[in-house]
Design an enzyme around this catalytic site. Sequence first.
Site, short mmCIF file in Angstrom:
data_model
loop_
_atom_site.label_atom_id
_atom_site.label_comp_id
_atom_site.label_asym_id
_atom_site.label_seq_id
_atom_site.Cartn_x
_atom_site.Cartn_y
_atom_site.Cartn_z
N ARG A 211 0.85 -1.20 0.00
CA ARG A 211 0.00 0.00 0.00
C ARG A 211 0.88 1.24 0.00
O ARG A 211 0.62 2.21 -0.72
CB ARG A 211 -0.90 0.02 1.23
CG ARG A 211 -1.94 -1.05 1.23
CD ARG A 211 -2.85 -0.93 2.45
NE ARG A 211 -3.70 -2.11 2.49
CZ ARG A 211 -3.69 -3.01 3.46
NH1 ARG A 211 -2.92 -2.86 4.52
NH2 ARG A 211 -4.48 -4.06 3.40
N PHE A 227 -11.76 -4.48 -5.80
CA PHE A 227 -11.68 -5.42 -4.67
C PHE A 227 -11.17 -4.64 -3.46
O PHE A 227 -10.15 -4.96 -2.86
CB PHE A 227 -10.76 -6.61 -4.96
CG PHE A 227 -11.05 -7.35 -6.24
CD1 PHE A 227 -12.05 -8.33 -6.27
CD2 PHE A 227 -10.36 -7.07 -7.41
CE1 PHE A 227 -12.31 -9.02 -7.44
CE2 PHE A 227 -10.63 -7.75 -8.59
CZ PHE A 227 -11.60 -8.74 -8.61
N ASP A 249 -16.50 -3.28 -4.67
CA ASP A 249 -16.47 -4.52 -3.88
C ASP A 249 -17.88 -5.12 -3.89
O ASP A 249 -18.86 -4.39 -4.08
CB ASP A 249 -16.02 -4.26 -2.43
CG ASP A 249 -15.43 -5.51 -1.78
OD1 ASP A 249 -14.18 -5.61 -1.69
OD2 ASP A 249 -16.20 -6.40 -1.39
N ASN A 278 -19.69 -6.72 -9.03
CA ASN A 278 -18.68 -7.71 -9.39
C ASN A 278 -17.64 -7.04 -10.27
O ASN A 278 -17.97 -6.52 -11.35
CB ASN A 278 -19.41 -8.84 -10.13
CG ASN A 278 -18.47 -9.94 -10.55
OD1 ASN A 278 -17.26 -9.76 -10.64
ND2 ASN A 278 -19.04 -11.10 -10.83
N ASP A 299 -6.85 -6.14 -6.43
CA ASP A 299 -6.43 -6.98 -5.30
C ASP A 299 -7.50 -8.04 -5.04
O ASP A 299 -8.18 -8.02 -4.00
CB ASP A 299 -6.19 -6.11 -4.06
CG ASP A 299 -5.61 -6.89 -2.91
OD1 ASP A 299 -5.07 -7.99 -3.13
OD2 ASP A 299 -5.71 -6.41 -1.76
N CYS A 339 -3.10 -13.45 -4.57
CA CYS A 339 -2.78 -14.11 -3.30
C CYS A 339 -3.03 -15.61 -3.42
O CYS A 339 -3.23 -16.30 -2.43
CB CYS A 339 -3.56 -13.49 -2.15
SG CYS A 339 -5.34 -13.59 -2.37
#
Length: 395
Positions: A211, A227, A249, A278, A299, A339
Amino acid sequence: MKAAVILKEGKEKSLAIRHPWVLSGAVKGVKGQPGKGDLVRVVDHKGNTLGWGFYNPISPIPVRLVSWGNASVSPDFWKEAIDKAVSSREFLEKDPSTNAYRLVYSESDGLPGLIVDRFGDFLVLQTLNPGMECLKRQIADYLMERLPIKGILEKNDSDVRQREGLPIQTTRLTNGPVPDSTEIVENGFLFDVDLAKGQKTGFYLDQRENRAVTARYAEGKVVLDAFSYTGAFSVYTAGRGAAALVRVDTSQDALDRGRQNLALNKLSHLSDEPIRGNVFQVLRKFRDMGRNFDMVILDPPKLAATKAQRDKAARGYKDINLLALKLLNPGGILATFSCSGGIDAATFERILSWAAKDARREVRILHRLFQGPDHPVLLSFPEAAYLKGLLCQVA
Ligand code: SAH
């Protein structure tokens, strides 16, 4: 001799280089009758002791090692490991601009299945296998004694627990009260964290450094935070001079909390457009509308937990990155993350290159990003490296 797990010939090799997992396919047999969560000896096919670990017969990983070599494990081995983990985060403990970080990161700290996140005066703890589960009360008492904290929340809602035959539960572990939410400071920015109902342990601590890096490029930019969860990237970029924010989000709760977080940091005056939707669809809508941005942050949640889901995940990553590249103004910045443990950094970079080719954009990598240093990766356990990111500039 205590119960022992005997490995098939050749399967001792990964343990010899201190990889801490015994997979079910590596087990030749079990001597004695170890119970779920017991410490067992692990021996090679000739009977030599390789180490000791937590046993769980129903897990695809029936033993997770906590020590190597012959010497048996002292009942307090975990105290020493916690001490080490805590002292290796001292640089964060001493940093007045941050009071939230991961204190214990499972195998990386020699404590398989134990996650402890610190949020100021409170800890959130997860135990992800029966061995750690048996120790959780002792661990909680020790953490209360060892650290200047007020309470510990057990947030055992991870589906990993189901695979290990453990129940899903969120409870207070200590006598002290734990509030539903608490305010933290990260690199000088304030966030209200929903400890009880938030995602993961409440806040994505692994992105702290990323960040800060991303925000260095935010001045004057119209930022799309896709996101966004509770708006952490939005707060950072706004705090570093972004001109306007669009946050996307699927969770209305997360978007609302993002608004609160902007207010906490006195950034409410900024143009902020929260969109519940979405991302895959919203990006298409923006493309069709011809709406552009100077910075896009992507993200997403984990799209591939395992290698088996890799192809589908790769298509998902390519899709959103292709769309994001098309939305960027010349000179714009893309901060894109994955991730997913099943997608390694090289694969992620390749996916971005396919997206760039199809979007017909020239892309330069300015930073290759990684999870923060409170989520360290043991060289002998590369599985712990899950977060990767690329901060790029588009021509
Ligand atoms: N960037 C955030 C963390 C993102 S976590 C931070 O720094 O704190 C992933 C977020 O994506 C979650 O908030 C989840 O609600 C949201 N999400 C999951 N799938 C989504 C989708 N298809 N479209 C939009 N949001 C989604």
